[in-house]
Design a protein around this motif. Structure first.
Motif, PDB file in Angstrom:
ATOM      1  N   LEU A   9     -47.734 -11.149  26.659  1.00 27.68           N
ATOM      2  CA  LEU A   9     -46.428 -11.772  26.846  1.00 27.68           C
ATOM      3  C   LEU A   9     -45.577 -10.770  27.602  1.00 27.68           C
ATOM      4  N   SER A  32     -48.326 -13.763  30.669  1.00 25.71           N
ATOM      5  CA  SER A  32     -47.449 -14.929  30.597  1.00 25.71           C
ATOM      6  C   SER A  32     -46.015 -14.524  30.913  1.00 25.71           C
ATOM      7  N   ASP A  72     -47.461  -8.448  22.660  1.00 24.72           N
ATOM      8  CA  ASP A  72     -46.101  -8.878  22.961  1.00 24.72           C
ATOM      9  C   ASP A  72     -45.391  -7.713  23.644  1.00 24.72           C
ATOM     10  N   THR A  74     -42.810  -8.208  25.697  1.00 25.47           N
ATOM     11  CA  THR A  74     -41.559  -8.765  26.233  1.00 25.47           C
ATOM     12  C   THR A  74     -40.410  -7.788  26.009  1.00 25.47           C
TER      13      THR A  74
END
Ligand code: NAP
Length: 248
Positions: A9, A32, A72, A74
């Motif tokens: 992510l 993503s 993750d 992000t």
């Protein structure tokens, strides 16, 4: 379908770095992106763009793609997707790693007003009687400052903001990283007396803090939102590479 992929992510420099390192030596990874920025810097390797559709959407996608692990990576302020990833990883029993750069901490020359959220940052701008504010909190949060009529704002964004803007402002479109000379010129040319920033952490956007301290410009520092206590957390991309490869 090939080898079960690692889902990264992304939307950060760290995520791009991780994708590049995994592209070079494996395992397979799919990055993503949310699709917020009109012309994103794309990671190398496989990429998908756009929201998943909340917890149900991400869960379905992870099952469909037979995702082996989730990283993750992000931004520290992207709290919704971080919470979604934590829920899905826990529900499906998939290993989850949080890769997040460490928060900035003030040094002896820093004058920070630390606030818990963006609404408090707007209150601090008023309370500080600022005249000329450098707003670097990003396009999505600009609307919070819209009602502050007697302060001039230099609003730095990647894409044009769509929210209501403060009455007195200039929009400066640019994308980091920014060096000390860039930031010094911006703050001096615009006679900035207060900087408003998220505590994003990392080196790519830290120069503004160094320059603010040097020029005696106050800083309203918005603290990070709370993170779910799920999975393992690392701050270095190399540690994320090692974590992923240990799972092979
Ligand atoms: P957010 O508030 O946590 O997420 C809002 C929604 O955007 C999520 O519910 C999800 O939609 C979708 N989304 C977010 N990140 C995604 C990703 N990597 N891939 C697919 N969908 C994603 O996030 P945000 O603060 O709007 O940030 C959006 C993206 O910009 C993130 O990837 C983040 O890393 C990057 N970014 C954010 C900031 C910041 O200050 N917030 C700064 C730099 C970069 P669904 O529920 O439909 O899945």
């Amino acid at each position: 379908m090939g080898e079960p992929p690692v889902l990264i992510l992304g939307g950060t420099a760290e995520a791009r770095d991780l994708a590049a390192r995994l592209h070079d030596g494996g395992p397979r990874a799919i990055s993503s992106l949310a699709g917020r920025v009109a012309q994103p810097r794309l990671p190398v390797g496989e990429v998908r763009i756009g929201g998943f559709g909340g917890v149900d959407g991400l869960r379905a996608w992870v099952i469909e793609q037979d995702v082996a692990a989730i990283v993750d990576a992000t931004h520290p302020f992207a709290a919704t997707i971080t919470a979604t990833a934590a829920t899905v990883a826990r529900d499906l029993g998939i290993p989850l790693l949080r890769l997040a750069r460490p928060a900035w901490t003030p040094g002896p020359d820093d004058h920070w007003i630390t606030v818990p959220d963006m609404t408090s940052a707007a209150s601090a701008v008023v309370a500080e009687h600022a005249g000329r504010v450098f707003l670097t909190t990003g396009r999505q949060d600009v609307g919070v400052f819209a009602g502050i009529d007697d302060v001039w704002f230099l609003i730095r964004v990647v894409d044009p903001p769509t929210a209501d803007l403060p009455r007195q402002h200039r929009v400066l479109r640019s994308r980091g990283p920014y060096g000390l000379e860039d930031e010094r010129k911006i703050m001096q040319d615009n006679q900035i007396d207060l900087l408003v920033t998220k505590n994003s952490g990392g080196e790519l956007t830290r120069a503004k803090l160094v320059v603010a301290a040097e020029l005696g410009v106050g800083v309203v520092m918005v603290q990070r939102p709370a993170q779910p206590q799920t999975g393992t957390t690392v701050t270095a991309v190399a540690d994320a590479v090692e974590w992923v490869r240990r799972r092979r």
